[in-house]
Design a protein around this motif. Structure first.
Motif, PDB file in Angstrom:
ATOM      1  N   PHE F  33       2.585   3.908 -47.965  1.00 57.62           N
ATOM      2  CA  PHE F  33       1.631   2.954 -47.288  1.00 57.62           C
ATOM      3  C   PHE F  33       2.100   3.653 -46.213  1.00 57.62           C
ATOM      4  CE2 PHE F  33       2.235   2.437 -51.956  1.00 57.62           C
ATOM      5  CZ  PHE F  33       0.904   2.061 -51.978  1.00 57.62           C
ATOM      6  N   ALA F  34       1.534   2.463 -45.027  1.00 61.33           N
ATOM      7  CA  ALA F  34       1.729   2.706 -43.451  1.00 61.33           C
ATOM      8  C   ALA F  34       0.476   2.355 -42.836  1.00 61.33           C
ATOM      9  CB  ALA F  34       2.087   4.085 -43.243  1.00 61.33           C
ATOM     10  N   PRO F  35       1.199   1.560 -41.672  1.00 62.79           N
ATOM     11  CA  PRO F  35      -0.033   0.680 -40.976  1.00 62.79           C
ATOM     12  C   PRO F  35      -0.949   1.921 -40.683  1.00 62.79           C
ATOM     13  CG  PRO F  35       1.899   1.431 -39.524  1.00 62.79           C
ATOM     14  CD  PRO F  35       2.261   1.419 -41.024  1.00 62.79           C
ATOM     15  N   ASN F  36      -2.260   0.985 -40.361  1.00 65.14           N
ATOM     16  CA  ASN F  36      -3.373   2.095 -39.504  1.00 65.14           C
ATOM     17  C   ASN F  36      -2.216   2.650 -38.535  1.00 65.14           C
ATOM     18  OD1 ASN F  36      -4.751   3.647 -37.846  1.00 65.14           O
ATOM     19  ND2 ASN F  36      -6.218   1.089 -37.222  1.00 65.14           N
ATOM     20  N   CYS F  37      -1.995   3.724 -37.883  1.00 63.89           N
ATOM     21  CA  CYS F  37      -0.778   4.855 -37.162  1.00 63.89           C
ATOM     22  C   CYS F  37      -2.224   5.014 -35.400  1.00 63.89           C
ATOM     23  CB  CYS F  37      -0.183   5.542 -37.755  1.00 63.89           C
ATOM     24  SG  CYS F  37       0.928   4.925 -38.590  1.00 63.89           S
ATOM     25  N   ASP F  38      -3.860   4.525 -35.509  1.00 62.65           N
ATOM     26  CA  ASP F  38      -4.383   4.679 -34.514  1.00 62.65           C
ATOM     27  C   ASP F  38      -4.241   3.584 -33.864  1.00 62.65           C
ATOM     28  OD1 ASP F  38      -6.372   7.259 -33.167  1.00 62.65           O
ATOM     29  OD2 ASP F  38      -7.220   4.811 -32.918  1.00 62.65           O
ATOM     30  N   HIS F  39      -3.126   4.281 -32.352  1.00 60.57           N
ATOM     31  CA  HIS F  39      -2.537   2.760 -31.775  1.00 60.57           C
ATOM     32  C   HIS F  39      -4.396   2.386 -30.771  1.00 60.57           C
ATOM     33  CE1 HIS F  39       0.156   1.127 -27.995  1.00 60.57           C
ATOM     34  NE2 HIS F  39      -0.163   0.240 -28.783  1.00 60.57           N
ATOM     35  N   GLU F  40      -5.394   2.836 -30.406  1.00 60.56           N
ATOM     36  CA  GLU F  40      -6.389   2.438 -29.998  1.00 60.56           C
ATOM     37  C   GLU F  40      -7.019   1.429 -30.886  1.00 60.56           C
ATOM     38  OE1 GLU F  40      -8.764   4.909 -27.500  1.00 60.56           O
ATOM     39  OE2 GLU F  40      -9.972   3.144 -27.422  1.00 60.56           O
ATOM     40  N   SER F  41      -7.391   1.761 -32.520  1.00 60.53           N
ATOM     41  CA  SER F  41      -8.204   0.974 -33.454  1.00 60.53           C
ATOM     42  C   SER F  41      -7.848   0.008 -33.728  1.00 60.53           C
ATOM     43  CB  SER F  41      -8.836   2.548 -34.242  1.00 60.53           C
ATOM     44  OG  SER F  41      -8.004   2.362 -35.707  1.00 60.53           O
ATOM     45  N   SER F  42      -6.134  -0.352 -33.482  1.00 65.16           N
ATOM     46  CA  SER F  42      -5.536  -0.541 -33.855  1.00 65.16           C
ATOM     47  C   SER F  42      -5.373  -2.011 -33.161  1.00 65.16           C
ATOM     48  CB  SER F  42      -4.203  -0.696 -34.022  1.00 65.16           C
ATOM     49  OG  SER F  42      -3.327  -1.282 -34.462  1.00 65.16           O
TER      50      SER F  42
END
Lengths: 148, 148, 148, 148, 148, 148, 148, 148
Positions: F33-42
């Protein structure tokens, strides 16, 4: 902060008294708790109060459960559990207390001679300090008792 | 009900295999978990993966913590913890596991020879069954697996 | 939602079977758990597996603890605990299970005849439903199983 | 260590007073808690305070819930729960309290005559001491109150 | 990760259906749970199953407790609780569910029109998202369901 | 045993992919499992879904809370949390996740370059393994996945 | 036993003062806690201390969170939570507090006029007493404060 | 209500003293706790008490664990945790403490300059107040200490 400290394990030397004396001399805000350290009364308490048992197993069982009323409650109100392993006896109750302490979120301090490092590695791995002497335990208590 | 059973303690006899074989033969709904029982790889894992340590203490420390990732998680998902004490070694990690199990509300089953009754009295007092043989453990598992 | 339901208490009538049959006929997503309802094997299990005891107290003790391995774990995985009090026997274990269930946050359903209302008032007061018949328990299960 | 002790169960003999008197005479650091032991006011409290109910069920219900405000909170702050089963009445609330105590991690001490051993076996199996007399309870409290 | 989502609150519009349809269309790994949204059967269930009550209070009481068996258990297995406040009725049960959800560590999403901001400020303050429309809830679910 | 592993922290290198690929190649029973790793959409998710905010603080606030729905739930179902600290940025959220993981009883594995040892000492002290490379994390996972 | 009692809900009548005065006159061992009952300072606290907000939503948000520091902590140390619903306003925070109290294992006492029975049925169903007047709350407190 | 407040984070300015002085002047019922803020003794404590370590990693490790005895216990008894992030250093231990506090259900107050808003957004999102100055923290404490 006032700390409650449970002193578990070896009962054949005066390590508890050494710690208590030094802490009293330094007037640290620490309350100490300990199991019944009188070996004989601890072994006999079940049958003395609740009646004789022909079987050694049930005699031990009754005694251990009465002792557990004391030790479970003392462990529950303690913030720190110090467990000392001596160089004699199997001291499984000491390791058992250490396991209870860790699973209950208490801060564990272990005390033992360096030659016990290997057989105690799993216990040491869960401790916040591995000491060899009462003086070291006192030094830790003094350190964490510094005013905020 | 499907039970998760953690088999802790002594690693020098095949008691785990005896239990697993008998339970498989009876097709009981039981999943078994166990620590790494290979003594050498268990001792070496910290330094093999994370790098050498000149000090035996830190070597043991690194190994024990990696082993704790496995054992803590297996213990956490288990319903029943069986802890066997053999007649050799100090086996403090076995008693430590028993303490963790009890404080975490797991059903504890202990296995040991009768001559260990006195030194193990505090551990036995918290167990739901004190057995001597793998057959007895299997009989208990079979009994509790009867359909509702 | 699939419910786990533990059926505790009286073992001399077929109320459990009535509930299970009706629930199966309605194909409700409910799993049932129950103690060993065979009175004799339940009473004897401790000595049969772990060895004879001269004292009736310790015979009962060993049996009750093995039964507790089953009942503690079944209660732990249950969402709902149904406890039936019959018109005979003291059934303290039924009331004990009800206390365990409430303290563990389970939904408690009680079943008993109206003439037991006064002695069971403390138990009823903690229940989410007080029923008299298996049909009522089934009706409740059917009601709460309606699709979201 | 100062212990909080909840005295649950039978209300028709003066066992609570015997324990309290002896503990006071010995000056043990123990605080006692107990349910309302006046049978009538306990039964009537719901309707007296909150208004009459035509149905005995709801009259009992209102009373039991007000009593639960007291007993739940006293049980919650207690370290030890002593439950006495007398030779009369069904005393399901006593067994219910015992179940609550065990599931909440309290130390359970049971008191009853030997002839109740079989019907109380499940409750006894979870207790840390099974006593027959107030004197035995006092002896246990005195033992666990010895200074550390 | 598969999410369990409990949809609490207002039952007079089809907001639950809108969310479920959109989530199904997007094939998101989300399971939905909801109270019984049929107002009449929800109000009547206590007396229909357990027998008539002359008093409206006890009629409501019996119904609410049976409904609580469903809602307590659904809330317990949910990861996320969405609570919608409509523009009519007092909806205290919705706010009550929100309080239960927060105290149980669930992720709370609130849905309401902007003109309810002031009276709902304490509830909103504990939420991880305050939405106005089902579309926004769906967008959040879609966002958090992106593969790791 | 199947492990759930949450991969927290640094998002600018492909360390997560390296671990996942190696674990897949070895067919280990591990779910990641991981956080959303797309900086911008996050960063934008709060305002994209819930509406624009003139203040950067509230824009960040709305985004962080929606991200928390994902990360809180993933962390809750994970057995092991791996937190990687890179050599850039302040990465307070990585340290925050580590604190959450420890306080929730998860097994913590930290990954960072040796030159970060001093500023990360408090985090490392709570970890069960301090690694430098994805290969070491994979080796640990392989080790703890050995069959019981 | 000394009780901590949190008085939640309606803030436009003097019901809290009535309860406190009567309890003081009877010298009952009860400590009272309450939210900030000054409507204006409660609404303004966020912006007064932490700076102006152009948006009413964030103004309310900042105020509610500061108020939550007080109310969460008071609720946490309370044994009993009394929630009064008046005949005006939506009082969702009162119902929210009731949900928090129940999920946290507090004893809930509700106070409201009989005509609110139907909309409050879910809240009442979880309460240990449903009262209409401050006098009834005082009578309950007096009853549960009788010496053990 | 008396609050216990743990002051975590930045140790190079006198923000703790400012808060303590102002709170003392206002005679608020607040007890303050803090880590050892003497950088050198905090770094050296492990080796000073427990013996030299050739490796900086283990030196830090021993020191951090002794410090954890203090900080874990202080955090455990605190109701409110204030974490200040300064403009220098990485302060991962501050963010780690914030994560511990949130996961343990403490009320979190964060203090930092506005330019740190973006990197601290995940921490701020879990806080009940985001402040910039000691005066604001004091104002919050004064507000929540108003008598009930």
């Amino acid at each position: 902060m006032e700390y409650n400290v449970y002193l578990s394990g070896e009962i054949h030397t005066d390590w508890r008294e050494q710690i208590k004396r030094a802490v009293a001399a330094k007037q640290l805000p620490v309350n100490f708790f300990a199991p019944n350290c009188d070996h004989e009364s601890s072994d006999e308490v079940g049958t003395v109060i609740l009646g004789e048992e022909p079987s050694p197993f049930w005699k031990d069982h009754k005694a251990s459960k009465i002792n557990a009323i004391r030790t479970n409650n003392m462990l529950a109100i303690s913030d720190i559990v110090v467990v000392r392993f001596g160089d004699k006896y199997r001291q499984w109750n000491a390791a058992f207390d250490a396991g209870m302490a860790v699973a209950s979120g208490k801060s564990l301090i272990v005390m033992h001679a360096p030659e016990l490092t290997h057989p105690l590695k799993e216990v040491d791995a869960q401790a916040l300090a591995v000491t060899e002497t009462p003086e070291q335990v006192v030094a830790i208590l003094e350190y964490i008792c510094q005013p905020s």
